[in-house]
Design an enzyme around this catalytic site. Structure first.
Site, PDB file in Angstrom:
ATOM      1  N   ASN A   8       0.878  -1.170   0.000  1.00  0.00           N
ATOM      2  CA  ASN A   8       0.000   0.000   0.000  1.00  0.00           C
ATOM      3  C   ASN A   8       0.917   1.222   0.000  1.00  0.00           C
ATOM      4  OD1 ASN A   8      -1.399   2.350   0.906  1.00  0.00           O
ATOM      5  ND2 ASN A   8      -3.038   1.074   1.711  1.00  0.00           N
ATOM      6  N   GLU A  35      -3.854   1.651  -3.006  1.00  0.00           N
ATOM      7  CA  GLU A  35      -4.027   3.080  -2.709  1.00  0.00           C
ATOM      8  C   GLU A  35      -3.117   3.921  -3.617  1.00  0.00           C
ATOM      9  OE1 GLU A  35      -5.012   5.885   1.167  1.00  0.00           O
ATOM     10  OE2 GLU A  35      -4.015   3.956   1.494  1.00  0.00           O
ATOM     11  N   TYR A 106      -7.676  -3.844  -2.277  1.00  0.00           N
ATOM     12  CA  TYR A 106      -7.594  -2.822  -1.235  1.00  0.00           C
ATOM     13  C   TYR A 106      -8.963  -2.756  -0.558  1.00  0.00           C
ATOM     14  CZ  TYR A 106      -7.150   1.897   0.804  1.00  0.00           C
ATOM     15  OH  TYR A 106      -7.140   2.972   1.656  1.00  0.00           O
ATOM     16  N   ASP A 148      -3.928  -4.838   0.868  1.00  0.00           N
ATOM     17  CA  ASP A 148      -4.250  -4.233   2.152  1.00  0.00           C
ATOM     18  C   ASP A 148      -5.657  -4.689   2.522  1.00  0.00           C
ATOM     19  OD1 ASP A 148      -4.842  -2.677   4.329  1.00  0.00           O
ATOM     20  OD2 ASP A 148      -4.519  -0.750   3.334  1.00  0.00           O
ATOM     21  N   ASN A 150      -6.924  -4.420   5.564  1.00  0.00           N
ATOM     22  CA  ASN A 150      -7.423  -3.526   6.613  1.00  0.00           C
ATOM     23  C   ASN A 150      -8.034  -4.273   7.796  1.00  0.00           C
ATOM     24  OD1 ASN A 150      -6.983  -0.654   6.524  1.00  0.00           O
ATOM     25  ND2 ASN A 150      -7.959  -0.673   4.506  1.00  0.00           N
ATOM     26  N   ASP A 251       2.666   4.692   5.194  1.00  0.00           N
ATOM     27  CA  ASP A 251       2.488   4.158   6.549  1.00  0.00           C
ATOM     28  C   ASP A 251       2.436   2.630   6.543  1.00  0.00           C
ATOM     29  OD1 ASP A 251       0.094   4.430   5.183  1.00  0.00           O
ATOM     30  OD2 ASP A 251      -1.029   5.264   6.861  1.00  0.00           O
ATOM     31  N   HIS A 252       2.443   2.027   5.354  1.00  0.00           N
ATOM     32  CA  HIS A 252       2.530   0.571   5.211  1.00  0.00           C
ATOM     33  C   HIS A 252       3.917   0.181   4.689  1.00  0.00           C
ATOM     34  CE1 HIS A 252      -1.957  -0.241   5.278  1.00  0.00           C
ATOM     35  NE2 HIS A 252      -1.940   1.069   5.044  1.00  0.00           N
TER      36      HIS A 252
END
Length: 261
Positions: A8, A35, A106, A148, A150, A251-252
């Protein structure tokens, strides 16, 4: 051997430099991005072409969401799915020359309140997973599912299990819903095949932390699963944790698996 990576990237154009760094240092054969935040026609293909990644499939939209698969190997049988029927670009799949499918997804984050009545985004996330469960139950070829998700399903997938039980991404209903998706095709979770619980394993750290490494409040939101017929063909799996400290990081962090096909 074929190596498949997933990341991501939180805007492929804003972070094209660290994507290039990953390709130079790790040289995966296939890279799945989530993303991407770019329409298909504006995807920054030049850098990938220069490094030999001449096969590119995108499912994108302006400023939000978006997934892409870039590859040194030919990609065929492109399929795009809209599990929410709302036009969001969140899933694309291809077939590699080996006959293995790669599906890059995603999954929606789900907002901040874990209640579908108070927060429709949470319900959309659960329904998205439900539709993917139906899809997974009908698969008829060897498949890698990555991206991702989540959801951090295990206690050792988050920095503090008890503190996060009411936090979206680790709530019991999300964990149960993801487990149904996993059971639908008897998916093998490669992260935990190679790095067994209860060893902590994270792929995401919030931007809010002043020092993400010192606080280490991570979650394992990114996953790579395979159908059982590919389980023994996965030779190695790792996360590229240093990428969280690269310039203007996502951030991933990336995941990479080496396969014998």
């Amino acid at each position: 051997m074929t190596s498949i990576a997933s990341w991501n990237i939180n805007s492929v154009r804003a972070r094209i430099g660290i994507v290039e760094k990953l390709l130079h240092e790790e040289a995966p054969d296939v890279l799945c991005l989530q993303e991407t935040k770019v329409e298909c026609g504006l995807f920054p293909a030049d850098m990938f072409h220069r490094l030999g990644y001449t096969h590119i499939v995108t499912n994108g939209q302006r400023m939000h969401h978006g997934v892409a698969i870039v590859s040194r190997l030919p990609l065929t049988d492109v399929r795009k799915y809209d599990w929410q029927a709302n036009g969001e670009a969140r899933h694309v799949g291809v077939t590699l020359p080996s006959g293995v499918r790669v599906d890059n997804v995603y999954i929606p984050a789900g907002g901040d309140i874990p209640d579908r009545t108070l927060n429709p985004k949470f319900g959309q996330k659960l329904d998205f997973l439900g539709r993917m469960t139906d899809w997974a139950g009908a698969l008829d070829q060897p498949t890698v599912l990555t991206g991702d998700f989540n959801v951090a399903p295990l206690e050792s997938d988050v920095w503090n299990h008890k503190a996060l039980l009411d936090v979206v991404s680790h709530t019991p209903i999300e964990v149960e819903t993801l487990a149904r998706l996993q059971a639908a095709s008897d998916w093998v979770d490669l992260g935990r095949r190679f790095i067994a619980a209860p060893t902590p394993l994270y792929t995401w750290w919030s931007y809010r932390a002043k020092d993400w490494a010192a606080s280490n409040r991570g979650r394992r939101l990114d996953h790579m699963w395979v159908t059982p017929d590919l389980g023994d063909r996965a030779q190695a799996h790792r996360v590229v944790q240093p990428a969280r400290s690269w310039e203007r990081p996502s951030d991933h962090i990336p995941l990479i698996t080496e396969f014998a096909f």
